[in-house]
Design a protein around this motif. Structure first.
Motif, PDB file in Angstrom:
ATOM      1  N   TRP A 162      -6.902 -43.901  29.743  1.00 20.32           N
ATOM      2  CA  TRP A 162      -8.076 -44.619  30.223  1.00 20.32           C
ATOM      3  C   TRP A 162      -7.784 -45.406  31.508  1.00 20.32           C
ATOM      4  O   TRP A 162      -8.659 -45.477  32.395  1.00 20.32           O
ATOM      5  N   LEU A 172     -17.993 -46.519  32.384  1.00 23.12           N
ATOM      6  CA  LEU A 172     -18.570 -46.453  31.051  1.00 23.12           C
ATOM      7  C   LEU A 172     -20.091 -46.462  31.134  1.00 23.12           C
ATOM      8  O   LEU A 172     -20.691 -47.368  31.727  1.00 23.12           O
ATOM      9  N   GLY A 175     -20.882 -47.676  25.193  1.00 22.67           N
ATOM     10  CA  GLY A 175     -19.731 -48.052  24.383  1.00 22.67           C
ATOM     11  C   GLY A 175     -18.696 -48.848  25.145  1.00 22.67           C
ATOM     12  O   GLY A 175     -18.983 -49.559  26.106  1.00 22.67           O
ATOM     13  N   ARG A 176     -17.436 -48.692  24.744  1.00 22.53           N
ATOM     14  CA  ARG A 176     -16.326 -49.478  25.282  1.00 22.53           C
ATOM     15  C   ARG A 176     -15.089 -48.598  25.440  1.00 22.53           C
ATOM     16  O   ARG A 176     -15.071 -47.431  25.040  1.00 22.53           O
ATOM     17  N   ALA A 177     -14.043 -49.169  26.052  1.00 23.95           N
ATOM     18  CA  ALA A 177     -12.788 -48.450  26.262  1.00 23.95           C
ATOM     19  C   ALA A 177     -12.069 -48.265  24.925  1.00 23.95           C
ATOM     20  O   ALA A 177     -12.294 -49.030  23.963  1.00 23.95           O
ATOM     21  N   SER A 215     -15.276 -44.041  21.109  1.00 27.87           N
ATOM     22  CA  SER A 215     -15.555 -45.456  21.395  1.00 27.87           C
ATOM     23  C   SER A 215     -16.509 -45.625  22.574  1.00 27.87           C
ATOM     24  O   SER A 215     -17.120 -46.684  22.719  1.00 27.87           O
ATOM     25  N   GLY A 216     -16.611 -44.610  23.439  1.00 30.33           N
ATOM     26  CA  GLY A 216     -17.490 -44.736  24.590  1.00 30.33           C
ATOM     27  C   GLY A 216     -17.733 -43.404  25.266  1.00 30.33           C
ATOM     28  O   GLY A 216     -17.041 -42.406  25.006  1.00 30.33           O
TER      29      GLY A 216
END
Length: 890
Positions: A162, A172, A175-177, A215-216
């Motif tokens: 990432w 993004l 979502g999130r990292a 998660s993303g």
């Protein structure tokens, strides 16, 4: 009735009767008059022989277009560079040097160095990252690694960390990292299948497939054809990559306001001299600007070099073909006017006047052909460029390239036409007037002159001798080398054509007379009286057949022999494949545990670089190799061991060598051989076995573990499976491999699964189309133009035959029989010319006779027959029809 002015009128009287060279001593006024007379003769001749010159313009214009088109694609390749895609957000990229070199001293010369690009990625030691991060002007330094992936439904992707997402300007969208090893961020293109944050996705990288939590979702404005990305945490990506102490590249983001040159200098100052990887002597490079694309596509420049080498070889053949066509068409056009030129010399035209007149004619014809070829070179070059634009290397078209390509082809025609035409008329222009009077009414010489005979014999000997050069090549390169030898023989046929014509008539003349009746008799008599004309007619056919047969037969010959050896070496019943991402080493171990499986062997493909000499010159040869596991190898693969033992093919210090390569290197079991692995690492493994099926399975066999750490992705392309007697564990194997994700397939094994020669790529097919289609099409056009030129020059002969009572049907049948004679002779001679180099390299490299699919040869023969008919029967129809009869009656 007003008398028509002929081309012999208005020749200045003071120029008549002079000897060769006397014009050089003429006063200024006389020389000006001589130039005016030459210009007049040139204008009158161009008008009188406009149909013949039109045929010459078409042939030479096509030659100019073809040469210009090759200059176009070569120029485009020379300036081509890999595009910057993934590293668009980076200011610099630090990588290990992808080139290797080999220096040797040729016989009697200074030391020379050969270079080659590595096919596998050369990596850096991770310790270099800290040094780069501390350089002046560096805001951020990111380690970049990649891992091939496949999803549960069989789609391919690339795994990255990432932190490296910023390099391609990923952001993004949802979502999130990723926060731990069980989470990933998906590329929006991959998530389009219905994935959203919080969903679960099955991914396979190393080992069995694993389920991750999304998660993303990330998006980027970056386009291109690269596979979608999946982003892991950096520790997880490092573990998946399988080389924790090394990294693919270091990507640098500069501080605001730092120019590229200053950044390059600052980073270069802190870098070590070498990459730091044990066993590797790779230097370290700092890439900025357009060079950053080289870090993304490591073998793009190597592929460009291979294409340039092949295009250069084909281009040399093209140049020879073009010069031969230009020389033969211009010589035939001048030769058909030998009586007229001799008459002009007999009535007082000076040698200088005749040379000047012929040169002016050829110059004007060359100007028209250069213009025609220059216009045609650009679209033909664009078409060839579109065929070659495959893979990661786009071919640019800078503004200067089209005019430069057109000028290249046009200049060749303009510079070669005048001397060729003047040389063709040399035998007439150097005659004294009294001798020229006899030459004007003399029969055609029965054979070639002494110089042509000697030159033809020398070229024939050189062609046969140089056929052995093809044995040093392989694949398409062998075809190109063989075509070069064939060209020498084709030129020898052109020089010795009259003598070959007499031999052909001795064989075919009697059957032609018996089968053709009166038209057959006329055809045989016309051919016997004009052996030079017959030779000029079948020479372009010989060119087409020889060149196309060499190009089409060389590849199938080697592929057939390699396929036979690969099939002979294969002992497996089934083969498992893992789609685009391949299968990890654990897949073979899993398959061995399936009931009914006696042996399973993973096959890892890579490349080694061998430093050697050819004719004293240093060369670096890239050779494809296989990495296999010795355990159970005898049950799945038998390369035909002649010495040593394949059970010893274990560890990192062993290699098996093909018999021919072992002989050339003078090594055997127990000896060591110096090689570079695909990433440039120097190794000297010990030879443990020598085998005979090297065409099928390659010239070197390595233990899998010796190659796994030196390839871009250590994935087996296939797993070979040997089953028990009567057992069919295919379903059980599929079930056992199910944890490795979608895309896994199990099918019956074939020789193609272990054959070292990869299937033809789009670039290979493009080379075949260019080598056979474009050049073969040009040669067929030369057949039509040459035969049309010859037929147009026979109008007087056709008129005379009509006047003495020959019917139109008889005349047409005579032309049909002559066309058949020319076509058959050209096919036989062309096939014989192609057989010499083809047999040489086929017997030496494959131990077999040359092979050309019968359907391919049928297409060649049909195309030649149609071209010969178009060049002879179409212009001959008007020459033997009512228009001639009407003119004869008047």
């Amino acid at each position: 009735m007003k008398r028509r002015t002929s081309t012999t009128d208005r020749v200045p009287s003071r120029a008549r009767g002079r000897r060769t060279g006397a014009a050089d001593r003429e006063p200024l006024g006389v020389r000006q008059g001589s130039r005016r007379a030459s210009a007049f003769l040139a204008r009158r001749s161009l008008a009188t022989h406009r149909r013949a010159w039109a045929a010459v313009i078409v042939a030479t214009g096509a030659a100019a277009a073809l040469i210009g088109a090759f200059a176009f694609v070569v120029g485009s390749l020379l300036v081509a560079a890999p595009p910057v895609q993934r590293y668009a957000g980076a200011d610099a990229v630090v990588v290990a040097d992808q080139k290797v070199s080999h220096t040797a001293k040729p016989w009697g010369g200074e030391p020379r160095t050969a270079t080659a690009y590595l096919p596998e990625r050369a990596r850096l030691d991770r310790s270099v990252l800290a040094a780069v991060a501390g350089a002046d002007g560096v805001a951020r330094a990111v380690a970049d690694d990649s891992v091939p992936l496949s999803t549960g439904d069989g789609r391919t992707a690339v795994g990255r960390s990432w932190p490296s997402a910023v390099l391609t300007r990923y952001e993004l969208a949802e979502g999130r990292a990723p926060g731990d090893a069980a989470e990933v961020v998906l590329d929006a293109a991959l998530a389009a299948g219905g994935h959203a944050p919080g969903d679960r996705i099955v991914l396979r990288a190393g080992g069995a497939a694993r389920t991750y939590t999304v998660s993303g979702i990330a998006r980027t404005g970056h386009g291109g054809d690269a596979p979608p990305a999946v982003f892991f945490t950096e520790p997880r990506l490092t573990a998946l990559a399988g080389h924790p102490g090394r990294i693919d590249a270091i990507v640098v983001v500069a501080e605001p306001g730092v120019p590229a040159d200053a950044l390059r200098a600052a980073v270069g100052a802190v870098l070590p001299e070498r990459s730091g990887v044990p066993g590797s002597d790779r230097g370290v490079r700092v890439l900025t600007g357009a060079e950053r694309g080289e870090a993304e596509h490591v073998d793009a420049l190597g592929g460009r070099g291979d294409r340039l080498a092949l295009l250069g070889s084909i281009g040399g053949t093209v140049l020879m073909v073009a010069l031969l066509v230009i020389a033969s068409t211009l010589s035939q056009a001048i030769h058909q006017r030998s009586g007229e030129l001799a008459l002009l010399r007999a009535v007082g035209a000076s040698p200088r006047q005749l040379r000047s007149a012929i040169g002016r004619e050829a110059g004007r014809v060359a100007a028209a052909a250069a213009l025609l070829g220059g216009v045609g070179a650009v679209p033909l070059g664009l078409a060839m460029r579109s065929l070659l634009t495959t893979g990661p290397l786009p071919l640019p078209v800078p503004w200067w390239l089209p005019p430069a390509a057109a000028l290249t082809g046009g200049l060749l025609v303009a510079l070669s036409a005048r001397p060729v035409a003047m040389l063709a008329a040399r035998s007439i222009t150097r005659l004294r007037p009294a001798a020229a009077l006899g030459a004007a009414t003399a029969d055609e010489p029965s054979g070639p002159g002494r110089f042509r005979t000697v030159a033809g014999v020398v070229l024939a000997f050189a062609g046969i001798s140089s056929a052995g050069v093809a044995t040093t090549q392989s694949g398409q390169a062998a075809g190109v080398a063989a075509s070069g030898a064939a060209m020498s023989l084709v030129i020898a046929v052109a020089l010795l054509g009259p003598r070959i014509s007499r031999i052909a008539l001795g064989v075919l003349g009697r059957p032609l007379r018996r089968a053709g009746g009166a038209p057959g008799f006329l055809a045989e008599r016309a051919a016997s009286a004009h052996t030079r004309r017959l030779a000029a007619a079948f020479t372009p056919i010989v060119l087409v057949v020889a060149f196309v047969c060499v190009q089409l037969a060389s590849g199938p010959t080697m592929e057939r022999a390699a396929g036979q050896q690969a099939s002979a070496a294969l002992r497996a019943d089934l083969v498992a494949t893992g789609g685009g991402a391949g299968l990890p080493a654990g897949a073979a171990r899993t398959v061995r545990e399936v009931p009914g499986v006696r042996a399973a062997t993973g096959v890892l493909r890579s490349t080694v670089v061998l430093a050697d000499r050819e004719a004293g010159e240093p060369v670096l040869t890239r050779l494809p190799v296989l990495g296999v596991e010795a355990r159970g190898l005898s049950g799945t693969l038998d390369p035909g061991v002649t010495a040593g033992d394949l059970d010893r093919l274990t560890g990192r210090d062993a290699v098996a060598v093909g018999a021919d390569r072992a002989k050339s290197l003078d090594v055997g079991p127990g000896d060591r051989v110096a090689l570079r692995l695909g990433d440039g690492t120097r190794v000297e493994p010990r030879v443990v076995a020598v085998y005979e099926h090297q065409l099928g399975v390659g010239e070197f066999l390595f233990p899998r573990e010796a190659l796994a750490g030196h390839v871009s992705a250590a994935r087996d392309q296939v797993v070979l499976i040997r089953t028990g007697n009567g057992a069919d564990p295919a379903a059980a194997v599929r079930e056992a491999l199910a944890p490795y994700g979608g895309g896994v397939a199990v099918r019956a094994a074939t020789g193609d699964d272990v054959a070292i020669a990869p299937p033809l790529s789009d670039g290979d097919n493009a080379m075949i189309v260019i080598g056979v289609g474009v050049i073969g099409g040009f040669a067929l056009l030369a057949v039509v133009s040459t035969l049309a030129l010859i037929t147009i020059g026979r109008r007087g002969e056709f008129r005379l035959l009509r006047m003495v009572g020959t019917g139109r049907r008889q005349l047409r049948r005579m032309l049909v029989l002559e066309t058949g004679l020319v076509t058959f002779a050209g096919l036989v001679i062309g096939t014989a010319v192609a057989a010499v180099p083809l047999t040489a390299f086929a017997v030496s490299l494959a131990g077999t006779a040359p092979y050309l699919p019968p359907a391919h040869y049928g297409v060649i023969a049909g195309a030649v027959a149609l071209a010969a008919a178009a060049g002879t029967l179409v212009p001959g129809a008007s020459a033997g029809g009512r228009s001639v009869l009407a003119r004869s009656a008047r």
